[in-house]
Scaffold this active site. Sequence first.
Site, PDB file in Angstrom:
ATOM      1  N   TYR A 199      -1.779  -1.203  10.929  1.00 49.55           N
ATOM      2  CA  TYR A 199      -2.137  -1.701   9.597  1.00 49.55           C
ATOM      3  C   TYR A 199      -1.004  -1.412   8.620  1.00 49.55           C
ATOM      4  O   TYR A 199      -0.526  -2.287   7.905  1.00 49.55           O
ATOM      5  CB  TYR A 199      -3.448  -1.049   9.129  1.00 49.55           C
ATOM      6  CG  TYR A 199      -3.629  -1.124   7.629  1.00 49.55           C
ATOM      7  CD1 TYR A 199      -4.038  -2.311   7.027  1.00 49.55           C
ATOM      8  CD2 TYR A 199      -3.345  -0.027   6.806  1.00 49.55           C
ATOM      9  CE1 TYR A 199      -4.152  -2.394   5.637  1.00 49.55           C
ATOM     10  CE2 TYR A 199      -3.462  -0.103   5.437  1.00 49.55           C
ATOM     11  CZ  TYR A 199      -3.869  -1.283   4.851  1.00 49.55           C
ATOM     12  OH  TYR A 199      -3.962  -1.353   3.490  1.00 49.55           O
ATOM     13  N   SER A 234       0.834  -1.203   0.000  1.00 49.70           N
ATOM     14  CA  SER A 234       0.000   0.000   0.000  1.00 49.70           C
ATOM     15  C   SER A 234       0.866   1.248   0.000  1.00 49.70           C
ATOM     16  O   SER A 234       1.969   1.252   0.569  1.00 49.70           O
ATOM     17  CB  SER A 234      -0.866  -0.028   1.259  1.00 49.70           C
ATOM     18  OG  SER A 234      -1.458   1.229   1.486  1.00 49.70           O
ATOM     19  N   LYS A 282       2.022  -3.880   6.396  1.00 50.63           N
ATOM     20  CA  LYS A 282       2.399  -3.825   4.979  1.00 50.63           C
ATOM     21  C   LYS A 282       3.917  -3.671   4.868  1.00 50.63           C
ATOM     22  O   LYS A 282       4.580  -4.353   4.096  1.00 50.63           O
ATOM     23  CB  LYS A 282       1.698  -2.651   4.270  1.00 50.63           C
ATOM     24  CG  LYS A 282       0.191  -2.781   4.204  1.00 50.63           C
ATOM     25  CD  LYS A 282      -0.225  -3.963   3.344  1.00 50.63           C
ATOM     26  CE  LYS A 282      -1.719  -4.133   3.250  1.00 50.63           C
ATOM     27  NZ  LYS A 282      -2.127  -5.414   2.661  1.00 50.63           N
TER      28      LYS A 282
END
Length: 337
Positions: free
Chosen positions: A148, A124, A152
């Site tokens: 979060y 991302s 990644k």
Amino acid sequence: MKVLLAGGAGYIGSHTCIELVNAGFEPVIVDDFANSSPIAVKRIEEITGRKIRLYTIDVCNEEELEKVFKENEIGSIVHFAGYKAVGESVKLPLKYYRNNLDSTFALLSLCEKYDVNSFIFSSSATVYGMSEDVPYHEDLPTGCLNPYGWTKYMNEQILRDYAKVHPSFSTVLLRYFNPIGAHESGLIGDNPEGIPNNLMPYVCQVASGKLEKLHIFGNDYPTPDGTGVRDYLHVVDLAKGHVKAIDYSIENKGSIEINLGTGIGYSVLDVVNSFEKANGIKIPYVIDGRRPGDNATSYADPSRANKLLGWKAEKTIVDMCKDAWNWQKNNPRGYKE
Ligand code: WQD
């Protein structure tokens, strides 16, 4: 060639599954439907006219996952599986670290055992953190703002380290910008639980009358109209990028980070105006304060994807708004029948 889609029933996975079938690949979906629906798989079958191989398995469960590798000669893996709610990740960091990293460990340990050497990862643009150095190029320093995002970041590093010691292995770390829109059939699309966190699903629910008005998070950013600027890309363009990434990983070894974005930034108000024009529906809104963790401007330098993958986003913001609304209008309750 069989391609294992971990989390393949989700928003991006389901669209990628269709593009893989269109390109002549044989997708095998592994999903536990923690945040997706088996109806999405039925819809993929309806769109493609093919039966899709499906395993209802938690990707973190290596023992169960092995069955997929035993029963199928997997040529490539696309790893979409993971929790993705930024706010929830701040409240429940362990849930995010455990789930989003364990799935990668399980997949990689089976790659090692079954000699699978092509691995595409859903990363991302969030790994660029609060950098205002736009457009974001893959060589910019990375760092995140929430668990979060860190999952990644960490998954990227795990895959780079694995590739270093497995010379036949190839991994493409796809850094997505802001995917929106839906398949033109209106049969599959983004299906958030509860009140949406992301802009386009929220706008769609305002358009449908489910939500009263949009809350714009800040109009005092250093952007042309003061609202946040993002690189929105059509989910079907994004899906096609995965097909190109698989082709690339078959030809090239090692690890590489690649942005998938259009290279164009639109503000929140641009999106609202485009949606209103594209669909002839007024979107009432109010201006609220900034959302913590948001930056002013984020958009991609997509030149590496152009050069290495031969990929370029083709759809416009109007296509994105039309297709998002077409999905919402036809499925007011998402996949709930
Ligand atoms: C876009 C713009 C908001 C909602 C996030 C994650 C990222 C990725 C995609 C995915 C911003 C504004 C939004 C609203 C608003 N994760 N906005 N009112 O924040 O760029 O990216 O989703 O799985 O990692 O961080 O996307 O759609 O939430 O916001 O004004 O109700 O819209 O402030 O400027 P974001 P978004």
